[in-house]
Design a protein around this motif. Sequence first.
Motif, PDB file in Angstrom:
ATOM      1  N   GLY A   1      27.476 -10.233 -24.389  1.00  0.00           N
ATOM      2  CA  GLY A   1      28.524 -10.395 -23.334  1.00  0.00           C
ATOM      3  C   GLY A   1      28.182  -9.588 -21.901  1.00  0.00           C
ATOM      4  N   PRO A   2      27.200  -9.858 -21.279  1.00  0.00           N
ATOM      5  CA  PRO A   2      26.815  -9.133 -19.986  1.00  0.00           C
ATOM      6  C   PRO A   2      27.959  -9.285 -18.903  1.00  0.00           C
ATOM      7  N   VAL A   3      27.850  -8.164 -18.342  1.00  0.00           N
ATOM      8  CA  VAL A   3      28.898  -7.957 -17.227  1.00  0.00           C
ATOM      9  C   VAL A   3      28.445  -7.820 -15.882  1.00  0.00           C
ATOM     10  N   ALA A   4      28.878  -8.818 -15.120  1.00  0.00           N
ATOM     11  CA  ALA A   4      28.193  -8.621 -13.727  1.00  0.00           C
ATOM     12  C   ALA A   4      29.518  -8.131 -12.706  1.00  0.00           C
ATOM     13  N   VAL A   5      29.182  -7.594 -11.525  1.00  0.00           N
ATOM     14  CA  VAL A   5      30.029  -7.161 -10.716  1.00  0.00           C
ATOM     15  C   VAL A   5      29.529  -7.232  -9.395  1.00  0.00           C
ATOM     16  N   SER A   6      30.771  -7.056  -8.519  1.00  0.00           N
ATOM     17  CA  SER A   6      30.308  -7.200  -6.954  1.00  0.00           C
ATOM     18  C   SER A   6      29.622  -5.866  -6.578  1.00  0.00           C
ATOM     19  N   GLU A   7      29.189  -5.843  -5.332  1.00  0.00           N
ATOM     20  CA  GLU A   7      28.169  -4.554  -4.861  1.00  0.00           C
ATOM     21  C   GLU A   7      29.019  -3.230  -4.911  1.00  0.00           C
ATOM     22  N   ARG A   8      30.545  -3.445  -4.543  1.00  0.00           N
ATOM     23  CA  ARG A   8      30.982  -2.158  -4.728  1.00  0.00           C
ATOM     24  C   ARG A   8      31.356  -1.397  -5.842  1.00  0.00           C
ATOM     25  N   LEU A   9      31.158  -2.381  -7.158  1.00  0.00           N
ATOM     26  CA  LEU A   9      31.362  -1.757  -8.388  1.00  0.00           C
ATOM     27  C   LEU A   9      30.113  -1.341  -9.022  1.00  0.00           C
ATOM     28  N   ALA A  10      29.072  -1.808  -8.510  1.00  0.00           N
ATOM     29  CA  ALA A  10      27.851  -1.690  -9.305  1.00  0.00           C
ATOM     30  C   ALA A  10      27.459  -0.066  -9.580  1.00  0.00           C
ATOM     31  N   PRO A  11      28.000   0.860  -8.768  1.00  0.00           N
ATOM     32  CA  PRO A  11      27.530   2.406  -8.934  1.00  0.00           C
ATOM     33  C   PRO A  11      28.295   2.780 -10.372  1.00  0.00           C
ATOM     34  N   PHE A  12      29.288   1.910 -10.876  1.00  0.00           N
ATOM     35  CA  PHE A  12      30.032   2.317 -11.810  1.00  0.00           C
ATOM     36  C   PHE A  12      29.567   1.602 -13.364  1.00  0.00           C
TER      37      PHE A  12
ATOM     38  N   GLU B   1      17.426   3.417 -15.138  1.00  0.00           N
ATOM     39  CA  GLU B   1      18.147   4.063 -14.150  1.00  0.00           C
ATOM     40  C   GLU B   1      19.694   4.363 -14.533  1.00  0.00           C
ATOM     41  N   MET B   2      20.269   5.379 -14.210  1.00  0.00           N
ATOM     42  CA  MET B   2      21.578   5.809 -14.543  1.00  0.00           C
ATOM     43  C   MET B   2      22.410   5.548 -13.344  1.00  0.00           C
ATOM     44  N   PRO B   3      23.233   4.242 -13.042  1.00  0.00           N
ATOM     45  CA  PRO B   3      24.148   4.407 -12.201  1.00  0.00           C
ATOM     46  C   PRO B   3      24.744   5.647 -11.472  1.00  0.00           C
ATOM     47  N   THR B   4      25.080   5.732 -10.307  1.00  0.00           N
ATOM     48  CA  THR B   4      25.644   7.080  -9.987  1.00  0.00           C
ATOM     49  C   THR B   4      26.608   7.521 -10.362  1.00  0.00           C
ATOM     50  N   ARG B   5      27.749   6.578 -10.596  1.00  0.00           N
ATOM     51  CA  ARG B   5      28.842   6.807 -11.097  1.00  0.00           C
ATOM     52  C   ARG B   5      29.421   5.925 -12.271  1.00  0.00           C
ATOM     53  N   SER B   6      28.298   5.745 -13.090  1.00  0.00           N
ATOM     54  CA  SER B   6      28.263   5.081 -14.343  1.00  0.00           C
ATOM     55  C   SER B   6      29.569   5.606 -15.178  1.00  0.00           C
TER      56      SER B   6
ATOM     57  N   PRO C   1      27.665   0.631 -16.854  1.00  0.00           N
ATOM     58  CA  PRO C   1      27.256   1.361 -17.852  1.00  0.00           C
ATOM     59  C   PRO C   1      25.780   1.348 -17.502  1.00  0.00           C
ATOM     60  N   GLY C   2      24.902   2.463 -18.098  1.00  0.00           N
ATOM     61  CA  GLY C   2      23.676   2.773 -18.124  1.00  0.00           C
ATOM     62  C   GLY C   2      22.941   3.484 -19.355  1.00  0.00           C
ATOM     63  N   PRO C   3      21.653   3.662 -19.296  1.00  0.00           N
ATOM     64  CA  PRO C   3      20.836   3.334 -18.346  1.00  0.00           C
ATOM     65  C   PRO C   3      20.592   1.857 -17.955  1.00  0.00           C
ATOM     66  N   ARG C   4      20.305   1.151 -16.810  1.00  0.00           N
ATOM     67  CA  ARG C   4      19.882   0.109 -16.544  1.00  0.00           C
ATOM     68  C   ARG C   4      18.505  -0.053 -16.120  1.00  0.00           C
ATOM     69  N   PRO C   5      17.936  -1.474 -16.730  1.00  0.00           N
ATOM     70  CA  PRO C   5      16.612  -1.436 -16.437  1.00  0.00           C
ATOM     71  C   PRO C   5      16.421  -1.868 -14.981  1.00  0.00           C
ATOM     72  N   VAL C   6      15.610  -1.483 -14.318  1.00  0.00           N
ATOM     73  CA  VAL C   6      15.481  -1.619 -12.677  1.00  0.00           C
ATOM     74  C   VAL C   6      14.095  -1.820 -12.501  1.00  0.00           C
ATOM     75  N   ARG C   7      13.951  -2.619 -11.294  1.00  0.00           N
ATOM     76  CA  ARG C   7      12.479  -2.645 -10.649  1.00  0.00           C
ATOM     77  C   ARG C   7      12.241  -1.304  -9.700  1.00  0.00           C
ATOM     78  N   GLN C   8      10.987  -0.863 -10.181  1.00  0.00           N
ATOM     79  CA  GLN C   8      10.839   0.356  -9.259  1.00  0.00           C
ATOM     80  C   GLN C   8       9.534  -0.257  -8.368  1.00  0.00           C
ATOM     81  N   PRO C   9       9.908  -0.653  -7.099  1.00  0.00           N
ATOM     82  CA  PRO C   9       8.781  -1.281  -6.313  1.00  0.00           C
ATOM     83  C   PRO C   9       7.916  -0.322  -5.687  1.00  0.00           C
TER      84      PRO C   9
END
Lengths: 451, 519
Positions: free
Chosen positions: B309-320, B345-350, B322-330
Amino acid sequence: MREPVGHYVPHTDAEIDAMLAALGLSTVDELFAAVPQALRLAGGLDLPPGLSEPDVLARLEELAARNQVSGRDLVCFAGAGAYDHEVPAVTRSLAGRAEFVTAYTPYQAEVAQGVLQALFEFQTMVARLAGVGVANASLYDGASATVEAVNLATSSSGRPSVWISQGVHPHWRQVVTTFAAGEGRDVVEIPLEDGLTAWPDARNGVGAVVAAYPNYLGCLEDLARARRVADDAGAPLVVAFDPVAAGLLRSPGSWGADVVVGEGQAFGTTLNFGGPYLGLFACTEEHVRRLPGRLVGQTVDTEGRTSYVTTLRTREQDIRRERASSNVCTNQTLMAVTAAIQLGWLGTSGLNEVALRCARGARYCRQALLAIEGVEPLVSAPVLREFAIRAPVEGEVLVERLAEEGFLAGVPLGPGLEASGCDGGLLVAVTERRTRDEIDAFAAAFEKAVR
Amino acid sequence: MGGDTKGFAADAAGGRASSAPLMGRESEPTLFELSQPGRRAWSLRTTGVPEWTPEELVPRAHLRAEPVEVAEVSERDLVAHFTRLSHRQYAVDVGAYPLGSCTMKYNPKLCDAVAGLPGLTGAHPAAPASLVPGWLELLVALEEALCEVTGMAAATLQPAAGAAGELTGLMLMRAWHEAGDGSRRRRVIIPDSAHGTNPASVALGGYEVTTVASDARGCVDVTALEAVLDETVAGIMLTNPNTLGLFEEDIASIAAAVHEVGGLLYYDGANLNAILGVARPGDMGFDIVHMNLHKTFATPHGGGEPGAGPVAVSERLAPFLPGPRPVRQPGRGGDGDGGERFGWEMPTRSIGRVHSWHGNAVVLARAYAYILANGGDGLRRVADAAVLNANWLRQRLRGSYDIPYDRPNMHELVVSAANLKRRSGVKALDVAKRLLEEGFHSPTVYFPLTVEEALMIEPTETESPQTLEALAHALEVIAAEALGDDPGPAKEAPRTTPVSRVDEARAARQLVPTWDARP
């Protein structure tokens, strides 16, 4: 001939035209007339066109090839709630049967007796392992089972304050804390001293006491002490147990646990990068009406034949809605069926044998590692199948160095255990699959890695 | 030798151990009844590890006195037992499963092959990122695809089921408001047609439920909604199309009104299948979206899951998130396709973790394979065929059942047996049970709660027109039979299934949840 768009839609173009005509429509777009134009996605999704099945498989095989995995690339000495146990061909074969894999939740019992009876057998086995009267049909994982146990315990005691041992898996504690914010629960973590929970004297006001057996460091907690703490607080005792270790250890129920939870991955589910796993949840009969999730009961049909059905449904969210004590709907049935098959395969003697072999391997491995200069036990409390050590090199570095030698050396300790003095340590697990030769080779590589 | 060949008590196992009963029609003894002391199936590696005794390994106070009794059977009996159980089980691979709101579509075997790749299943979840770059890239790519499908900015893949996604979404809502002006916000609005998990999740999220009625068209009554909106509202949970299978046409003005008072919009993704590639929750104004990969993206339901049950959010909610999240490290050069590196990566206000590890990873891999196989164009075709099938069925069933909201629907339709019940005594439940005899799984019954004697039918896109025709015919026959001379067959149904109607009241009254609890 071009690959058809949407492999799994069987309709021919002629059939689509005929169906549209029956509806008085001429294009499929007209089916979406109710979607306001302003909300229509112009140009479609920005995703690549569909691939053929062999091309998809090749892409996934290529991704899979880049991982270093247990069995193919690494000999696994990592545990921490995710174990490299034997999964025999017979379990894979039976659990892969399409009737189990592609069924839905057994709402229509008359055509779901297969899954229902398998769950009934699963519930029986889990209750016996836990040493309490009732087990449910599963939850998502060890963490979700712990969250639900805390919910049950605090709603039973009527007090929202939770004492949870740092011997409970750090991730599980984090999930408990995440969801505690919703109902305003106060979660107090009790640190470990030399591997065992340093329970303070119980205070009034504590609504739930949570311990682990064995705990995260592999140590055998004094559950009699945990029971006294819970009794002094007048709170239910929740025990997060290791169902494999339960093959040798006294059951949590025999120590007086009210609720027993655990991670059931060890019974027939591969490592799976952490999921899907299997949340085990059992409790005494006293709490059955607060049990979260699905429960299967035995009954009869109109002709008196033994039958199975999900029962005590009035506890559940679809009936109680906002008065339900849990929102769990579906769970991890296929993993529960898998566990029932695996436990059937192990049987009474095999369950005991696996626990014994894990303990023997852990003893042998621990002795071999502690023989290396500079490697010391992190704690002195007795352990069973998993143990914590400290080496001259930090756990994280050891894991990286030993991966180059073909071993997954363990799980680095630290996060979530700062107060318990575990920083830089390494948690090592040994299952029944590890041979003496593998352990000897691991110890030799370990000796080089700590230099 | 003239020895006695009797003496093996076959009756203990219902007269058989591994004999073949009629497919699915005979009751099956439990594993505990098949058990014979001393028999075994297990086979474990020869390890060469010293054989210390339990007493040498475990302090006496901790040692179990007796082994845990499970069952003692041979591998052959184990296989026969579970195979016979499987014959007593309906499944998508057996036939159509038109359960409304459950999206019981065909589960491609391709995805089974993916789920069995040792390079995926053998990965330990605590392995450092450097050992699992393929997994991380897969998860990142899936997250990006799900964000494109929903029109959102970022997602968490951790929630293990739809209900877990809902609760995660509500914790995100709570965290967002607490970081802002949250102290006064205590209510979440839910339409009266919502799934039961919605109100339960709201309560667990620490909010009160405010129910808003539907209007005569079956959609949210915007005037009624505006009447309950104020600054105590944390948000609204909607599914669009809703549980009647109808698209909420006023969604843009609903979103504006909720945002106006500072509330957030939560999208329950149960019905996402209907709008794949057609419209996106993000474009409708939703802030938080959960998806059911086991519905829309064809991962098998497993007799009651594992799902995801993935949860997707708008930009303003992204810092909240759950984490850690898999991310690209370009930009670092490395092990990915395009020289990218991947990490956690742990979102800043997870809000923190919501799963023991990274979510139901192998289920996520199946969904990714499904998305690759379909592509953007294939996913749109999924929605087209799902909506076409449901509308065709509505048109076809018009003559035999009441259709309370008889206008173009999306992926599912709700018909009512209320009239049938009044005229014949045959209820929705009876229709459902009688349909089992016709070889179909029944629709969802008595849901949504807003329709009397509801039968909620979701054919999905993977059923052919011929199957729809057979399903419609069966439903017509059942209605005609009920209105004819003898409504009996429906009331006595099912009679051709492994068991007939089970006594649910007795199951609850005389609770037998384990073999050991038998009276």
